[in-house]
Design a protein around this motif. Sequence first.
Motif, PDB file in Angstrom:
ATOM      1  N   GLN A  95       0.842  -1.343  -0.146  1.00 23.55           N
ATOM      2  CA  GLN A  95      -0.033  -0.198  -0.126  1.00 23.55           C
ATOM      3  C   GLN A  95       1.015   1.309  -0.082  1.00 23.55           C
ATOM      4  O   GLN A  95       1.965   1.156   0.461  1.00 23.55           O
ATOM      5  CB  GLN A  95      -0.947  -0.056   1.031  1.00 23.55           C
ATOM      6  CG  GLN A  95      -1.924   1.137   1.325  1.00 23.55           C
ATOM      7  CD  GLN A  95      -2.864   1.111   2.483  1.00 23.55           C
ATOM      8  OE1 GLN A  95      -3.101  -0.011   2.709  1.00 23.55           O
ATOM      9  NE2 GLN A  95      -3.331   2.055   2.974  1.00 23.55           N
ATOM     10  N   ARG A  96       0.434   2.366  -0.734  1.00 24.46           N
ATOM     11  CA  ARG A  96       1.104   3.547  -0.665  1.00 24.46           C
ATOM     12  C   ARG A  96       1.270   4.087   0.670  1.00 24.46           C
ATOM     13  O   ARG A  96       0.342   4.486   1.212  1.00 24.46           O
ATOM     14  CB  ARG A  96       0.433   4.321  -1.766  1.00 24.46           C
ATOM     15  CG  ARG A  96       1.359   5.885  -2.044  1.00 24.46           C
ATOM     16  CD  ARG A  96       0.743   6.655  -2.869  1.00 24.46           C
ATOM     17  NE  ARG A  96      -0.508   7.116  -2.220  1.00 24.46           N
ATOM     18  CZ  ARG A  96      -1.221   8.295  -3.001  1.00 24.46           C
ATOM     19  NH1 ARG A  96      -0.959   8.529  -4.040  1.00 24.46           N
ATOM     20  NH2 ARG A  96      -2.301   8.516  -2.295  1.00 24.46           N
ATOM     21  N   VAL A  97       2.377   4.601   0.937  1.00 20.75           N
ATOM     22  CA  VAL A  97       2.768   4.961   2.372  1.00 20.75           C
ATOM     23  C   VAL A  97       3.664   6.250   2.309  1.00 20.75           C
ATOM     24  O   VAL A  97       4.664   6.146   1.667  1.00 20.75           O
ATOM     25  CB  VAL A  97       3.685   4.107   3.333  1.00 20.75           C
ATOM     26  CG1 VAL A  97       3.439   4.689   4.710  1.00 20.75           C
ATOM     27  CG2 VAL A  97       2.325   2.900   3.708  1.00 20.75           C
ATOM     28  N   ILE A  98       3.321   7.535   2.921  1.00 17.07           N
ATOM     29  CA  ILE A  98       3.961   8.538   2.672  1.00 17.07           C
ATOM     30  C   ILE A  98       4.631   8.675   4.085  1.00 17.07           C
ATOM     31  O   ILE A  98       4.211   8.558   5.126  1.00 17.07           O
ATOM     32  CB  ILE A  98       3.360   9.965   2.583  1.00 17.07           C
ATOM     33  CG1 ILE A  98       2.501   9.905   1.086  1.00 17.07           C
ATOM     34  CG2 ILE A  98       4.085  11.317   2.877  1.00 17.07           C
ATOM     35  CD1 ILE A  98       1.783  11.029   0.921  1.00 17.07           C
ATOM     36  N   ASP A  99       6.191   8.693   4.034  1.00 18.68           N
ATOM     37  CA  ASP A  99       6.910   8.540   5.369  1.00 18.68           C
ATOM     38  C   ASP A  99       8.147   9.373   5.185  1.00 18.68           C
ATOM     39  O   ASP A  99       9.231   8.753   4.387  1.00 18.68           O
ATOM     40  CB  ASP A  99       7.439   7.113   5.779  1.00 18.68           C
ATOM     41  CG  ASP A  99       8.025   6.645   7.102  1.00 18.68           C
ATOM     42  OD1 ASP A  99       8.263   7.747   7.477  1.00 18.68           O
ATOM     43  OD2 ASP A  99       8.031   5.435   7.533  1.00 18.68           O
ATOM     44  N   GLY A 100       8.309  10.594   5.856  1.00 20.80           N
ATOM     45  CA  GLY A 100       9.355  11.206   5.773  1.00 20.80           C
ATOM     46  C   GLY A 100      10.386  11.253   6.749  1.00 20.80           C
ATOM     47  O   GLY A 100      11.176  12.181   6.868  1.00 20.80           O
ATOM     48  N   ARG A 101      10.355  10.145   7.641  1.00 16.19           N
ATOM     49  CA  ARG A 101      11.220  10.107   8.845  1.00 16.19           C
ATOM     50  C   ARG A 101      12.813   9.787   8.320  1.00 16.19           C
ATOM     51  O   ARG A 101      12.814   9.104   7.087  1.00 16.19           O
ATOM     52  CB  ARG A 101      10.743   9.230   9.764  1.00 16.19           C
ATOM     53  CG  ARG A 101       9.412   9.228  10.478  1.00 16.19           C
ATOM     54  CD  ARG A 101       8.985   8.127  11.295  1.00 16.19           C
ATOM     55  NE  ARG A 101       8.803   6.903  10.399  1.00 16.19           N
ATOM     56  CZ  ARG A 101       8.722   5.852  10.923  1.00 16.19           C
ATOM     57  NH1 ARG A 101       8.737   5.412  12.271  1.00 16.19           N
ATOM     58  NH2 ARG A 101       8.425   4.759   9.748  1.00 16.19           N
ATOM     59  N   PRO A 102      13.721  10.435   8.866  1.00 14.84           N
ATOM     60  CA  PRO A 102      14.885  10.088   8.351  1.00 14.84           C
ATOM     61  C   PRO A 102      15.476   8.717   7.973  1.00 14.84           C
ATOM     62  O   PRO A 102      16.189   8.443   7.048  1.00 14.84           O
ATOM     63  CB  PRO A 102      15.983  10.843   9.424  1.00 14.84           C
ATOM     64  CG  PRO A 102      14.971  11.999  10.102  1.00 14.84           C
ATOM     65  CD  PRO A 102      13.591  11.436  10.002  1.00 14.84           C
TER      66      PRO A 102
END
Length: 338
Positions: A95-102
């Motif tokens: 599933q598409r996931v937006i995750d901008g954690r380093p």
Amino acid sequence: MLQRHIGPFPVSAIGLGCMNLSHAYGVPPLPEQGRAVLQAALDQGVTLFDTAALYGFGANERLVGPVLKAHRARITLCSKGGMTGQPTGAGGTLQRVIDGRPESLIRDCEASLQRLGTDVIDLYYLHRWDKAVPIEESMGALVRLKEAGKIRAIGLSEVSAPILRRAHAVHPVAALQTEYSLWSRNAEIAVLQACRELGVAFVAFSPVARGFLPGTLRDVGTLPDKDIRRAMPRFEPAHYADNLQLLDRAGGFVDLAREAGCTPAQLSLAWLLAQGDHVIPIPGTTSVDHLGENLGAAAVTLGPDLLARLDQLFQPAAIRGARYNAANAAEVDTETWA
């Protein structure tokens, strides 16, 4: 091929967006067709190739990497992280996931390097700003990737001018990518000018309006079931019928293309090239013939009178339907017209 610049890279003024070779518009073409398009782009002087971890959940990078590997010294290879396919549920469905954690961005980059079969990505974008993570933290991870020699330059996608400025204060941003065409002119609110002021290249995706501006898509009811345009308000039948009038009426887009001595697709791209030397369109295609047509736009010169009539014809208020539905609009940070 006319040249422009992204950060330290001289690139062809028209690049190739690789997404639709694996993703988004129904059943993708067979891999051999995708490889033929990539090879034709190389043969015709394209030096800017744009992919992402999201496209086909890695399939696009696996397609693009081997074809481009022998040409790495003469091309600029771009990919994106921070929006990927991640397994969810017991079945492991992606599933598409937006995750901008380093830590996620570093993981995404390492995976992209492996799929692409390269030691370094020339331009690596944050595909979406994760609004739960300060942009400064995501930029910090991208800076560390650059310092480690994993990437050469940093880009952002679908962000507003204020977020661009915050990110640029952490480290120079080489490119900002967002949708821009005659029927998607949100960039003109603020971010296009911000890019010009900061020396950031503006990379325009969907520059022929997801197939609308060429005028070949007449009946949106024929779109495949899994085509992402089915969820976009502009492609709802009633809205689309109204939008087609911009192409078809007397003095409309088709007539202006005929006057310019080019095809509607070429007029779309030539208009973008005329918006500033920092603007670089990246049309996508699954057709070698359409690729050649698109690249021909670099030879089209538009006079001020024709540019003014195009500007008047495609005023934002004349476009029916929003660019994204509510769910997708919440995932981006771009300015919108009132």
